[in-house]
Design an enzyme around this catalytic site. Structure first.
Site, PDB file in Angstrom:
ATOM      1  N   ALA A  95      42.258  12.083  31.512  1.00 48.70           N
ATOM      2  CA  ALA A  95      43.081  11.346  32.463  1.00 48.70           C
ATOM      3  C   ALA A  95      43.745  12.270  33.467  1.00 48.70           C
ATOM      4  CB  ALA A  95      44.138  10.543  31.716  1.00 48.70           C
ATOM      5  N   TYR A  96      44.121  13.453  33.028  1.00 48.21           N
ATOM      6  CA  TYR A  96      44.873  14.357  33.882  1.00 48.21           C
ATOM      7  C   TYR A  96      44.124  15.625  34.262  1.00 48.21           C
ATOM      8  CZ  TYR A  96      49.028  11.584  32.846  1.00 48.21           C
ATOM      9  OH  TYR A  96      49.929  10.560  32.728  1.00 48.21           O
ATOM     10  N   ASP A 134      40.143  17.973  34.369  1.00 48.59           N
ATOM     11  CA  ASP A 134      38.721  18.215  34.126  1.00 48.59           C
ATOM     12  C   ASP A 134      38.566  19.719  33.940  1.00 48.59           C
ATOM     13  OD1 ASP A 134      37.030  15.590  34.899  1.00 48.59           O
ATOM     14  OD2 ASP A 134      38.825  15.732  36.146  1.00 48.59           O
ATOM     15  N   VAL A 135      37.670  20.098  33.040  1.00 45.61           N
ATOM     16  CA  VAL A 135      37.528  21.515  32.714  1.00 45.61           C
ATOM     17  C   VAL A 135      36.079  21.934  32.834  1.00 45.61           C
ATOM     18  CG1 VAL A 135      38.019  23.296  30.990  1.00 45.61           C
ATOM     19  CG2 VAL A 135      39.473  21.289  31.162  1.00 45.61           C
ATOM     20  N   ASP A 165      52.637  18.456  21.591  1.00 43.01           N
ATOM     21  CA  ASP A 165      51.328  17.856  21.298  1.00 43.01           C
ATOM     22  C   ASP A 165      50.512  18.781  20.392  1.00 43.01           C
ATOM     23  OD1 ASP A 165      49.358  15.932  21.305  1.00 43.01           O
ATOM     24  OD2 ASP A 165      48.441  16.603  23.181  1.00 43.01           O
TER      25      ASP A 165
END
Length: 421
Positions: free
Chosen positions: A34-35, A37-38, A145
């Site tokens: 959602a936040y 891309d790698v 997290d």
């Protein structure tokens, strides 16, 4: 996995960024969420394989960058090589160490016919996990997290904590800023890539006064507060508890079993409008949000809506990770927030003033009602094939009252790690 940029996918912007392509060859996308891309890439100067994490949320990017700058040089925290701000600071690209796997995959392999771990192996993983968390807590960073997929594993068995998009730098109420030897928030200077055009003033290590590589907490947080005042985007705490797709380990990004659907039973769940209102309040009040983390590893205070929590939320997650390493299965695999808390109560017993002083003051206390548990299952039953010392270690972390959870520093000095094997 995608190996070529897609015209329809606007996240493949790295190929068109000259400041990035001049230094890196982009090889393939390895994760998407959602936040962020790698991508796996190659540094042209020395052929080093790296992970390039393109973060589409400026707030999350700034948090991750700042946390990693603070933690540079920590043995069990992923290395940030450099970062770039692009699209008028709407996006950031963070260049990180590349890892082929993570602790979640290691556990899955061990539990799927890999023969499991022996005690020595478990201690090795646990020790490295704690060192990563201890590095954060020494610098007053709450990760928020912690889970097996956010601990990356090298080919040589070195484990490193990653994904700091939800991390916050806090001032623990119990910390005396006049302590003669406080842990230095900034231990290493770090040169960053400057943005082409920026409306955000990005903190740098040079902004903090140094004395032989150390700085006291009072001065550090004074300067940090000044930067927050100038840059409200840094201090806004938004709801990041969103299903984030396949972006774990290799991507040094978040994959989570978070709230993936409407939970009708959970009256305290945020509607879109409520989430927007909470974010606006956070901008004004600089408070934390309870809507962070991954459900299976989420501390009870977060499940109960607390916005006044501290490092203890990480310690609970740490206990859940330990239990999973020892049993090769998640300790509390809830299917919703209500189910998550119900599973915890069925194991640990009822929540009351004795087990958790101040529980009745939590925001969602009045909205929740659970049946009385006369005979809780107990951690011993959940970990029935584990030794007493192993169960005891988990018990020190998985307890209702955050104030009673053993700190990461105390765990590192526990006799459990000094005894054979």
């Amino acid at each position: 996995m995608d190996s070529q940029p897609s015209p329809e996918n606007n996240t493949w912007t790295l190929h068109t960024r000259p400041q990035i392509t001049a230094k890196y060859q982009i090889l393939q996308r390895i994760g998407s969420g959602a936040y962020a891309d790698v991508y796996r890439g190659r540094r042209l100067s020395d052929d080093l394989t790296v992970a390039l994490k393109e973060v589409h949320d400026a707030r999350s990017a700034l948090r991750e960058i700042e946390a990693l700058r603070v933690l540079q040089g920590s043995e069990n925290v992923v290395v940030m090589h450099e970062f770039f701000w692009i699209d008028d600071d709407e996006h950031a690209v963070i260049v990180l160490e590349f890892f082929r796997t993570d602790l979640a995959a290691v556990i899955a392999e061990a539990g799927g016919g890999g023969g499991g771990f022996d005690v020595g192996e478990v201690k090795k993983w646990m020790m490295q996990v704690v060192r990563g968390v201890d590095a954060c807590h020494r610098n007053m960073i709450v990760h928020r997290d912690l889970k097996p997929s956010n601990f990356l594993v090298s080919d040589h068995g070195v484990l490193k904590l990653a994904d700091f998009g939800q991390a916050r730098i806090i001032m623990d109420p119990g910390l005396d800023s006049t302590d003669e030897n406080p842990p230095p928030p900034y231990e290493h200077d770090y040169a960053s890539s400057a943005p082409e055009s920026s409306s955000i003033e990005h903190p740098s290590s040079e902004a903090f006064p140094h004395d032989q590589g150390t700085v006291n907490h009072e001065e550090y947080f004074r300067v940090l507060e000044e930067m927050k005042t100038r840059n409200t985007i840094y201090d806004t705490d938004k709801d990041t508890n969103i299903q984030d797709g396949n972006t774990s380990c290799l991507a040094t990004c978040t994959s989570s079993n978070t709230d993936d659907g409407d939970d009708d039973l959970w009256k305290a769940s945020l509607t879109f409008e409520a989430a927007e209102e909470e974010e606006r309040r956070n901008e004004l009040d600089c408070c934390l949000t309870s809507h962070v983390g991954t459900r299976w590893y989420k501390a009870p205070e977060l499940l109960c809506g607390s916005t006044d929590y501290g490092l203890g939320v990480d310690l609970w997650s740490l206990g859940c990770i330990f239990a999973e390493l020892l049993t090769l299965k998640p300790l509390f695999p809830g299917t919703s927030d209500v189910d998550q808390l119900s599973r915890i109560i069925s194991v640990l017993g009822n929540i009351d003033g004795e087990s958790w002083p101040g529980y009745s003051k939590l925001p969602d206390y009045a909205t929740m009602s659970f049946g009385n548990v006369e005979r809780p299952i107990g951690l011993e039953e959940c970990m029935k094939n584990c030794g007493k010392d192993q169960v005891s270690m988990v018990k020190k972390l998985v307890c209702y009252d955050p104030a009673k959870r053993t700190t990461a520093m105390e765990i590192l000095h526990d006799k459990f790690f000094s005894e054979e094997p």
